[in-house]
Scaffold this motif. Structure first.
Motif, PDB file in Angstrom:
ATOM      1  N   LEU A 329       0.830  -1.205   0.000  1.00  0.00           N
ATOM      2  CA  LEU A 329       0.000   0.000   0.000  1.00  0.00           C
ATOM      3  C   LEU A 329       0.861   1.251   0.000  1.00  0.00           C
ATOM      4  O   LEU A 329       0.564   2.223  -0.703  1.00  0.00           O
ATOM      5  CB  LEU A 329      -0.921  -0.020   1.221  1.00  0.00           C
ATOM      6  CG  LEU A 329      -1.960   1.098   1.327  1.00  0.00           C
ATOM      7  CD1 LEU A 329      -2.861   1.123   0.102  1.00  0.00           C
ATOM      8  CD2 LEU A 329      -2.786   0.941   2.597  1.00  0.00           C
ATOM      9  N   LEU A 330       1.959   1.219   0.759  1.00  0.00           N
ATOM     10  CA  LEU A 330       2.858   2.366   0.774  1.00  0.00           C
ATOM     11  C   LEU A 330       3.522   2.555  -0.586  1.00  0.00           C
ATOM     12  O   LEU A 330       3.703   3.683  -1.058  1.00  0.00           O
ATOM     13  CB  LEU A 330       3.918   2.175   1.863  1.00  0.00           C
ATOM     14  CG  LEU A 330       4.871   3.341   2.088  1.00  0.00           C
ATOM     15  CD1 LEU A 330       4.121   4.580   2.549  1.00  0.00           C
ATOM     16  CD2 LEU A 330       5.944   2.964   3.113  1.00  0.00           C
ATOM     17  N   TRP A 331       3.871   1.449  -1.232  1.00  0.00           N
ATOM     18  CA  TRP A 331       4.458   1.534  -2.578  1.00  0.00           C
ATOM     19  C   TRP A 331       3.489   2.223  -3.538  1.00  0.00           C
ATOM     20  O   TRP A 331       3.877   3.116  -4.308  1.00  0.00           O
ATOM     21  CB  TRP A 331       4.783   0.128  -3.080  1.00  0.00           C
ATOM     22  CG  TRP A 331       5.367   0.095  -4.467  1.00  0.00           C
ATOM     23  CD1 TRP A 331       6.673   0.212  -4.815  1.00  0.00           C
ATOM     24  CD2 TRP A 331       4.628  -0.070  -5.700  1.00  0.00           C
ATOM     25  NE1 TRP A 331       6.813   0.136  -6.188  1.00  0.00           N
ATOM     26  CE2 TRP A 331       5.576  -0.032  -6.751  1.00  0.00           C
ATOM     27  CE3 TRP A 331       3.284  -0.245  -6.001  1.00  0.00           C
ATOM     28  CZ2 TRP A 331       5.203  -0.172  -8.080  1.00  0.00           C
ATOM     29  CZ3 TRP A 331       2.908  -0.366  -7.322  1.00  0.00           C
ATOM     30  CH2 TRP A 331       3.865  -0.336  -8.346  1.00  0.00           C
ATOM     31  N   ALA A 332       2.203   1.819  -3.510  1.00  0.00           N
ATOM     32  CA  ALA A 332       1.207   2.466  -4.364  1.00  0.00           C
ATOM     33  C   ALA A 332       1.030   3.930  -3.966  1.00  0.00           C
ATOM     34  O   ALA A 332       0.877   4.811  -4.823  1.00  0.00           O
ATOM     35  CB  ALA A 332      -0.120   1.722  -4.269  1.00  0.00           C
ATOM     36  N   ARG A 333       1.078   4.203  -2.684  1.00  0.00           N
ATOM     37  CA  ARG A 333       0.922   5.562  -2.192  1.00  0.00           C
ATOM     38  C   ARG A 333       2.025   6.471  -2.713  1.00  0.00           C
ATOM     39  O   ARG A 333       1.813   7.676  -2.932  1.00  0.00           O
ATOM     40  CB  ARG A 333       0.966   5.523  -0.654  1.00  0.00           C
ATOM     41  CG  ARG A 333       0.668   6.821   0.078  1.00  0.00           C
ATOM     42  CD  ARG A 333      -0.598   7.433  -0.403  1.00  0.00           C
ATOM     43  NE  ARG A 333      -1.226   8.306   0.578  1.00  0.00           N
ATOM     44  CZ  ARG A 333      -1.866   9.418   0.245  1.00  0.00           C
ATOM     45  NH1 ARG A 333      -1.903   9.813  -1.009  1.00  0.00           N
ATOM     46  NH2 ARG A 333      -2.478  10.138   1.158  1.00  0.00           N
ATOM     47  N   ASN A 334       3.176   5.919  -2.964  1.00  0.00           N
ATOM     48  CA  ASN A 334       4.327   6.701  -3.406  1.00  0.00           C
ATOM     49  C   ASN A 334       4.430   6.840  -4.925  1.00  0.00           C
ATOM     50  O   ASN A 334       5.421   7.378  -5.419  1.00  0.00           O
ATOM     51  CB  ASN A 334       5.621   6.078  -2.875  1.00  0.00           C
ATOM     52  CG  ASN A 334       5.781   6.274  -1.383  1.00  0.00           C
ATOM     53  OD1 ASN A 334       5.225   7.194  -0.808  1.00  0.00           O
ATOM     54  ND2 ASN A 334       6.537   5.393  -0.755  1.00  0.00           N
ATOM     55  N   ARG A 335       3.437   6.338  -5.653  1.00  0.00           N
ATOM     56  CA  ARG A 335       3.448   6.428  -7.131  1.00  0.00           C
ATOM     57  C   ARG A 335       2.427   7.459  -7.584  1.00  0.00           C
ATOM     58  O   ARG A 335       1.252   7.363  -7.233  1.00  0.00           O
ATOM     59  CB  ARG A 335       3.139   5.068  -7.759  1.00  0.00           C
ATOM     60  CG  ARG A 335       4.375   4.232  -8.081  1.00  0.00           C
ATOM     61  CD  ARG A 335       5.198   3.919  -6.885  1.00  0.00           C
ATOM     62  NE  ARG A 335       6.512   3.362  -7.203  1.00  0.00           N
ATOM     63  CZ  ARG A 335       7.423   3.107  -6.288  1.00  0.00           C
ATOM     64  NH1 ARG A 335       7.178   3.351  -5.015  1.00  0.00           N
ATOM     65  NH2 ARG A 335       8.595   2.619  -6.629  1.00  0.00           N
ATOM     66  N   SER A 336       2.873   8.414  -8.376  1.00  0.00           N
ATOM     67  CA  SER A 336       2.012   9.529  -8.768  1.00  0.00           C
ATOM     68  C   SER A 336       0.778   9.068  -9.536  1.00  0.00           C
ATOM     69  O   SER A 336      -0.285   9.685  -9.427  1.00  0.00           O
ATOM     70  CB  SER A 336       2.803  10.535  -9.610  1.00  0.00           C
ATOM     71  OG  SER A 336       3.326   9.915 -10.766  1.00  0.00           O
ATOM     72  N   LEU A 337       0.898   7.987 -10.326  1.00  0.00           N
ATOM     73  CA  LEU A 337      -0.248   7.502 -11.092  1.00  0.00           C
ATOM     74  C   LEU A 337      -1.205   6.673 -10.249  1.00  0.00           C
ATOM     75  O   LEU A 337      -2.403   6.633 -10.509  1.00  0.00           O
ATOM     76  CB  LEU A 337       0.226   6.683 -12.291  1.00  0.00           C
ATOM     77  CG  LEU A 337       0.991   7.432 -13.369  1.00  0.00           C
ATOM     78  CD1 LEU A 337       1.427   6.476 -14.481  1.00  0.00           C
ATOM     79  CD2 LEU A 337       0.136   8.555 -13.959  1.00  0.00           C
ATOM     80  N   LEU A 338      -0.673   6.012  -9.221  1.00  0.00           N
ATOM     81  CA  LEU A 338      -1.502   5.106  -8.424  1.00  0.00           C
ATOM     82  C   LEU A 338      -2.112   5.769  -7.204  1.00  0.00           C
ATOM     83  O   LEU A 338      -3.230   5.418  -6.798  1.00  0.00           O
ATOM     84  CB  LEU A 338      -0.661   3.905  -7.976  1.00  0.00           C
ATOM     85  CG  LEU A 338      -0.135   2.988  -9.072  1.00  0.00           C
ATOM     86  CD1 LEU A 338       0.704   1.872  -8.461  1.00  0.00           C
ATOM     87  CD2 LEU A 338      -1.277   2.407  -9.888  1.00  0.00           C
ATOM     88  N   ALA A 339      -1.399   6.705  -6.592  1.00  0.00           N
ATOM     89  CA  ALA A 339      -1.847   7.268  -5.314  1.00  0.00           C
ATOM     90  C   ALA A 339      -3.281   7.808  -5.357  1.00  0.00           C
ATOM     91  O   ALA A 339      -4.088   7.467  -4.490  1.00  0.00           O
ATOM     92  CB  ALA A 339      -0.871   8.345  -4.853  1.00  0.00           C
ATOM     93  N   PRO A 340      -3.649   8.624  -6.361  1.00  0.00           N
ATOM     94  CA  PRO A 340      -5.012   9.161  -6.361  1.00  0.00           C
ATOM     95  C   PRO A 340      -6.076   8.114  -6.684  1.00  0.00           C
ATOM     96  O   PRO A 340      -7.270   8.397  -6.566  1.00  0.00           O
ATOM     97  CB  PRO A 340      -4.976  10.231  -7.461  1.00  0.00           C
ATOM     98  CG  PRO A 340      -3.534  10.466  -7.743  1.00  0.00           C
ATOM     99  CD  PRO A 340      -2.842   9.181  -7.462  1.00  0.00           C
ATOM    100  N   ARG A 341      -5.649   6.906  -7.073  1.00  0.00           N
ATOM    101  CA  ARG A 341      -6.602   5.879  -7.491  1.00  0.00           C
ATOM    102  C   ARG A 341      -6.857   4.817  -6.403  1.00  0.00           C
ATOM    103  O   ARG A 341      -7.617   3.881  -6.631  1.00  0.00           O
ATOM    104  CB  ARG A 341      -6.098   5.204  -8.763  1.00  0.00           C
ATOM    105  CG  ARG A 341      -6.101   6.138  -9.969  1.00  0.00           C
ATOM    106  CD  ARG A 341      -5.395   5.544 -11.180  1.00  0.00           C
ATOM    107  NE  ARG A 341      -5.579   6.371 -12.370  1.00  0.00           N
ATOM    108  CZ  ARG A 341      -4.903   7.482 -12.632  1.00  0.00           C
ATOM    109  NH1 ARG A 341      -3.984   7.909 -11.767  1.00  0.00           N
ATOM    110  NH2 ARG A 341      -5.137   8.187 -13.723  1.00  0.00           N
TER     111      ARG A 341
END
Length: 361
Positions: A329-341
């Protein structure tokens, strides 16, 4: 010579000492802080952890919560617990209950610091005591971990912030990220809980957790890598700020961090790390207490069996799922394309979201 010296009387250290005493070991706890010890944390305890504490004889009072709600500016999704409710408990209430149980078992709590540690093949000496083993439960920034050279260097690029100017917040673009180290801030508000769930508000700044801890009190914890005050951070969560409008702050703001703590090993001779001292990924999933309890049980088992070298594998075995889910979850949180999704995806796939929440709970 005692069987186990425990450094720290927070939840991990106190639970380790209680479990050890119940297993028939002689135990001494060393803690320099005045109780009850407070800490900036989310204060939500999973059902499994509440049940485990009950089996240790720890009597808790708090406010039940029945699931987790994710929210952003456009989406909301709820996941309700299937196994039973969690419990919102003030950190000071939890620590006081643990200390009461230690006293009932006759476990001494010594007002002292561990200081220098000396050990050989049969014992470890610190704070004026000689023990067969030392359990290091001295927290996120463990001095024992540093003293024994167990702290690992941060991995390059870890905990990067995403470009939050791309995340819409209240119709405006958020300010650019100013840092890469995640920290937490917590404050309580004198207001009746408006839901029986823990709410997690997401924005470009980070996350805000709202945990009901009493019939007239909620705790609000903000996780972010941005600099600023608690009040300025709340501006990034307009829906939450509206909820808190008119609510009286019940105490001062407390902080904690950096959250990510890398550890090379959990064992150094006859010293075993437990709780946050053993390493920490992030507070995103709020499972610190539950993992600390599970790993403390393994630590005591290894001490009883006189097999300290088994503890590293045991720690990894019982914590791997939480570490994997939190890290992912933290990895996704740190990705500009994934975080807002993240929240829209949870709303689109509520069954998957509910399964993950219940695995963690």
């Amino acid at each position: 010579m005692i069987d186990l010296l425990v450094a720290g009387c927070g939840p991990a250290g106190a639970a380790t000492a209680i479990r050890a005493a119940l297993a028939g070991l002689s135990v001494v706890v060393v803690e320099p802080r005045t109780t009850p010890i407070d800490k900036a944390c989310g204060e939500g305890i999973a059902h499994s952890a509440v049940d485990y504490l009950g089996r240790l004889g720890v009597q808790l009072s708090g406010r039940p919560f029945h699931g987790i709600r994710y929210l952003d500016t456009d989406h909301q999704v709820d996941a309700r617990f299937r196994a039973g409710p969690g419990l919102g408990v003030r950190r000071t209430t939890l620590q006081r209950a643990l200390v009461d149980r230690l006293h009932s078992l006759g476990v001494p709590i010594v007002d002292n610091r561990i200081g220098a540690i000396a050990q050989n093949t049969t014992s470890v000496t610190a704070a004026g005591y000689t023990a067969r083993y030392l359990a290091a439960a001295d927290g996120l920034h463990s001095g024992i971990r540093r003293q024994l050279g167990l702290a690992g260097p941060p991995r390059a690029g870890h905990n990067r912030t995403w470009p939050i100017a791309s995340w819409r917040s209240g119709g405006r673009l958020a300010a650019p990220a100013s840092g890469s180290v995640r920290r937490g801030l917590r404050r309580h508000f004198a207001v009746a809980p408006w839901t029986d769930l823990v709410e997690v508000y997401w924005s470009g700044l980070g996350e805000a957790y709202v945990t009901p801890v009493a019939d007239d009190l909620v705790g609000v914890a903000v996780l972010t890598s941005e600099r600023g005050t608690f009040d300025s951070h709340l501006d990034a969560f307009p829906a939450l700020k509206r909820r808190l409008s008119g609510a009286r702050p019940a105490n001062a703001v407390m902080g904690a961090g950096p959250l990510r703590q890398r550890v090379r090993a959990r064992v150094a001779g006859r010293v075993l790390l437990v709780g946050d001292a053993a390493g920490y990924v992030d507070a995103l999933t709020g499972e610190g207490i539950a993992v600390a309890l599970r790993t403390s049980a393994e630590l005591v088992r290894c001490v009883v069996d006189n097999r300290p070298d088994d503890y590293e594998a045991a720690w990894r075995r019982v914590s791997w799922e939480c570490r994997l889910l939190t890290g992912s979850l933290l990895w996704a949180r740190n990705r500009s394309l994934l975080a807002p999704r993240i929240v829209p995806a949870a709303a689109l796939l509520p069954g998957v979201y509910g399964h993950i929440v219940n695995r963690l709970a």
